[in-house]
Design an enzyme around this catalytic site. Structure first.
Site, short mmCIF file in Angstrom:
data_model
loop_
_atom_site.label_atom_id
_atom_site.label_comp_id
_atom_site.label_asym_id
_atom_site.label_seq_id
_atom_site.Cartn_x
_atom_site.Cartn_y
_atom_site.Cartn_z
N ARG A 121 0.83 -1.21 0.00
CA ARG A 121 0.00 0.00 0.00
C ARG A 121 0.86 1.26 0.00
NH1 ARG A 121 -5.50 1.82 0.98
NH2 ARG A 121 -6.30 -0.30 1.08
N GLU B 113 -9.16 6.80 7.45
CA GLU B 113 -7.74 6.94 7.16
C GLU B 113 -7.36 8.16 6.31
OE1 GLU B 113 -6.06 2.42 7.00
OE2 GLU B 113 -7.59 2.94 5.52
#
Length: 774
Positions: free
Chosen positions: A319, A724
């Site tokens: 990621r 997030e």
């Protein structure tokens, strides 16, 4: 907050379902549960060396200590001695012959009280054969770069040729620090044995299903023998996605062995020492660009300190690469990850899950180009923003780019242009006056992909019961950790059934109601569980509609659920009356729901696919004051404009943005992890690890949601994830500090601050730039 849309105004008034319980101290956490008669307490014995073999383990004094019932070692585990979330068999519950980091659990003491267990553990005598240490990414690279798990490469175009042809090039290395989760409620587990092989676990975890599986493997029983319950957490931030597994397994093994309930709650020091952190990285980057600041090519290598075992490091470092572009188009690109093995605790999930360590590198590259070409960093950012139709490094097409509008709106509302000039003028005056105070300002965007990159995790289930008195119980696979997930789920179900939210009770998350759940992570809690709950609610609504059509001789278009009543033609029926009538007519008033995210797919080996269902966007402008004599700084003002799509609950969403921003700022300014040469973590308590305090918040903190935004994808109520993405808006503070530091050299040299930008690092950067400019 003013809302143009009436639905938004109504949603904002729905407060957190546990708010009153939180502020009055009535909210029950795992540590508040009444213990069964005869309950025992566990305490972990931790390694005092970072790498070695156990030559001798003498636990006689421990066993003989007052109140001690027994001691567990690896030999006492009836099943699998492993809590690896990806099944690599590299993460033992209790060390078996070898220790791989300082603080690794070796044994567990089981005693009548927690204090007696703790005191007894200190009596252990362990002799080690010490082995060589590798403690950080730089040392791991020098030692040959042993990978804890396979890395990944993202590639598009011919970056080597594009780099060689670019009019200008620059290269650098960026050290990005880690971060401790510092949840208010620490790790905790209570295991209660039942009949035969049954075990019930009460714990504070983001992933009940994984705990279920790990405990089942450790006890060598099927998953259906283990029930895991979570009412709420006092914070998680990713630190309770996999790290809780070990604590639950130890408690369960002890409960099985002594047939008594066992509770395990480490103190803050042991919690911080024995559990994983955000991954810290060393990133080497090269960028090719032109005199206008347009990027031609980017090549980057992300070297991560992963720790002794794989944990979730592969997905985290993946990621980081997925977000190594942030909001910017790289015409030719090659990004590689290097998940390095070290003799430290295995790093793990943390809010953003590697994404922040990718985004900040993109911002570093933009900053480098801006100083090299003598431009405002915002101008360079705008010049390189994605346009719809362009491909990311992982070959996903960008289709919903709203950052130009977001940046325009924020730049105008916060007065960026005038304020930047005021900052430049202020610094010139301070320089002329010999004052050490400098100001800095930065406006940074974020583009963040939403979905688990492991495609199979993008699923959720729910279970809804409508009782004969009209009350409604909802259960789903997500976990409440303070973010308001249960509140949003209740709102979704209430709106679907047209009832007052007071009718809805969202019950504790439990593996015996909704099976095979995914972690509450990746900002997907509402997206997944909200859609599953909506599916179940629509099923019940359809049954009630069918019943009314037959009973009242009306058609479906004549039925309306709203205002806590149901209208069927000319009849208006209170919802509780309809529930009673349906029950008497033997209508099923219970339903399961399910949701699987559509469109996503990912080929990791090829580095191609659509790993994300959609992108969430945001932007922040931060202004700081820096004392160049001490390196200390103050955040003067922050303006945030963030995209949450069509908000389900603006008050909760705004709170998430505010909290994420502060936590992101802490990561990049004050939260510093320090290991000594022996591999011992020295920042293992509030006295040595500095999280942001109330006094560290911006003097002026303006946070707005982009109320005009609507998710183009069919998410629940067209909302977007919020957990997030705003974390990375704290990068604007880091960039603003860099801008202030650059002023001492006339903005001609990139400050190249490493993170976190502690006062010491700021002071060293000031000295370095002054020396280079002399």
């Amino acid at each position: 907050m003013k809302h143009d849309h009436p639905a938004l105004a109504a949603a904002a008034e729905t407060r957190h379902e546990s708010a009153e319980l939180h502020v009055t101290g009535q909210a029950d956490y795992t540590d508040d549960l009444a213990l069964p008669e005869g309950a025992l307490h566990a305490w972990l014995g931790l390694s005092t060396v970072a790498h070695g073999t156990i030559r001798r383990l003498d636990l006689d004094a421990v066993r003989a200590a007052p109140g001690v019932v027994g001691v567990l070692t690896a030999a006492d585990i009836p099943g699998r001695n492993d809590v690896s979330p990806i099944g690599r068999n590299d993460d033992p519950i209790l060390a078996d012959g070898a220790v791989m980091f300082h603080g690794q659990p070796i044994f567990a003491v089981i005693a009548e009280t927690r204090d007696l267990a703790r005191r007894a553990a200190a009596l252990a005598r362990v002799d080690y054969n010490a082995l060589p240490l590798v403690l950080d990414a730089e040392a791991a690279i020098a030692a040959g770069g042993d990978l804890v798990v396979e890395g990944m490469t993202l590639r598009r175009g011919d970056p080597e040729a594009a780099m060689a042809a670019a009019p200008r090039q620059l290269a650098g290395r960026f050290a990005i620090g880690g971060q401790d989760h510092f949840y208010l409620e620490g790790q905790i587990a209570l295991a209660i044995p039942g009949e035969r092989d049954e075990m019930t676990i009460f714990t504070s975890t983001q992933h009940p299903t994984e705990v279920q599986h790990m405990v089942a493997h450790a006890l060598h029983v099927p998953a259906n023998a283990v029930v895991v319950n979570v009412r709420r957490m006092g914070g998680g931030f990713g630190g309770k996605e996999t790290q809780m597994n070990l604590f639950c397994c130890v408690a369960a093994i002890a409960a099985r062995k002594w047939r008594r309930a066992v509770k395990l709650r480490p103190d803050r020091d042991d919690d911080m020492i024995a559990t994983g952190k955000r991954h810290d990285f060393l990133v080497d980057y090269t960028v090719g660009f032109d005199d206008g600041g347009r990027i031609h090519a980017v090549i980057g290598d992300w070297h991560a300190r992963c720790g002794f075992s794989a944990d979730l490091s592969q997905a985290v470092t993946d990621r980081a690469l997925f977000h190594g572009d942030n909001a910017y188009y790289y015409p030719a690109v090659r990004l590689r990850s290097h998940p390095l093995r070290t003799n430290t605790v295995s790093n793990t999930a943390f809010r953003g899950f590697g994404g922040p360590q990718g985004v900040i590198v993109a911002e570093r590259i933009i900053e480098e180009i801006a100083y090299a070409t003598g431009q405002d960093t915002l101008a360079v950012r705008r010049a390189n923003l994605y346009e719809n139709g362009q491909l990311t490094p992982y070959h996903q097409t960008v289709e919903d780019m709203i950052l130009p509008r977001l940046l325009d709106e924020l730049e105008s509302s916060c007065g960026y242009g005038a304020r930047r000039q005021a900052v430049l003028d202020f610094n010139a005056r301070m320089d002329a006056a010999g004052s050490p105070i400098r100001r800095g300002i930065a406006l940074t965007p974020v583009k963040f992909g939403i979905s688990f990159t492991a495609t199979h995790f993008n699923q959720a289930g729910a279970l809804i019961h409508v009782y004969a008195d009209g009350s409604i119980q909802v259960n789903h696979g997500g976990c409440e950790m303070g973010q308001g997930l249960h509140t949003k789920i209740a709102q979704i179900v209430a709106e679907a059934l047209g009832v007052d939210i007071a009718r809805i009770r969202v019950t504790r998350t439990t593996t015996e109601k909704v099976p095979n759940t995914s972690a509450t992570a990746a900002s997907s809690g509402t997206d997944l569980n909200g859609m599953a709950a909506l599916d179940a609610a629509e099923t019940i609504k359809a049954r009630l509609t069918e019943f009314l059509c037959a009973a009242r001789k009306v058609t479906p278009d004549q039925i309306r659920f709203a205002g806590d009543r149901v209208t069927a033609g000319e009849d208006v029926i209170a919802f509780e009356d309809l529930a009673q009538l349906a029950y008497l007519a033997r209508v099923q008033l219970s339903a399961t729901g399910f949701y699987a995210t559509p469109k996503i797919h990912w080929d990791r080996k090829a580095g191609r696919g659509r790993p994300f269902f959609y992108f969430a966007y945001g932007a922040a402008c931060s202004e700081v004051s820096v004392d160049t004599l001490s390196g200390e700084y103050v955040i003067e003002r922050v303006d945030v404009l963030h995209d949450v799509g069509r908000s389900i609950n603006p008050a909760l969403d705004k709170g998430q943005v505010e909290g994420a921003f502060v936590q992101g700022t802490g990561w990049l300014t004050s939260e510093e992890l320090v290991w000594d040469d022996t591999g011992r973590l020295r920042t293992h308590a509030p006295s040595t690890y500095k999280i942001p305090l109330a006094s560290d918040r911006p003097k002026v903190f303006n946070v707005r949601l982009a109320e005009w935004s609507e998710n183009p994808e069919a998410t629940v109520k067209r909302s977007k994830a919020v957990g997030e993405p705003p974390f990375m808006l704290g990068i604007s503070v880091f960039e603003a500090i860099g801008h202030a530091v650059a002023s001492v050299a006339g903005y001609r040299i990139a400050p190249r601050l490493d993170a976190p930008a502690t006062p010491e690092r700021v002071l060293m950067a000031v000295g370095r730039l002054r020396g280079a400019a002399a």
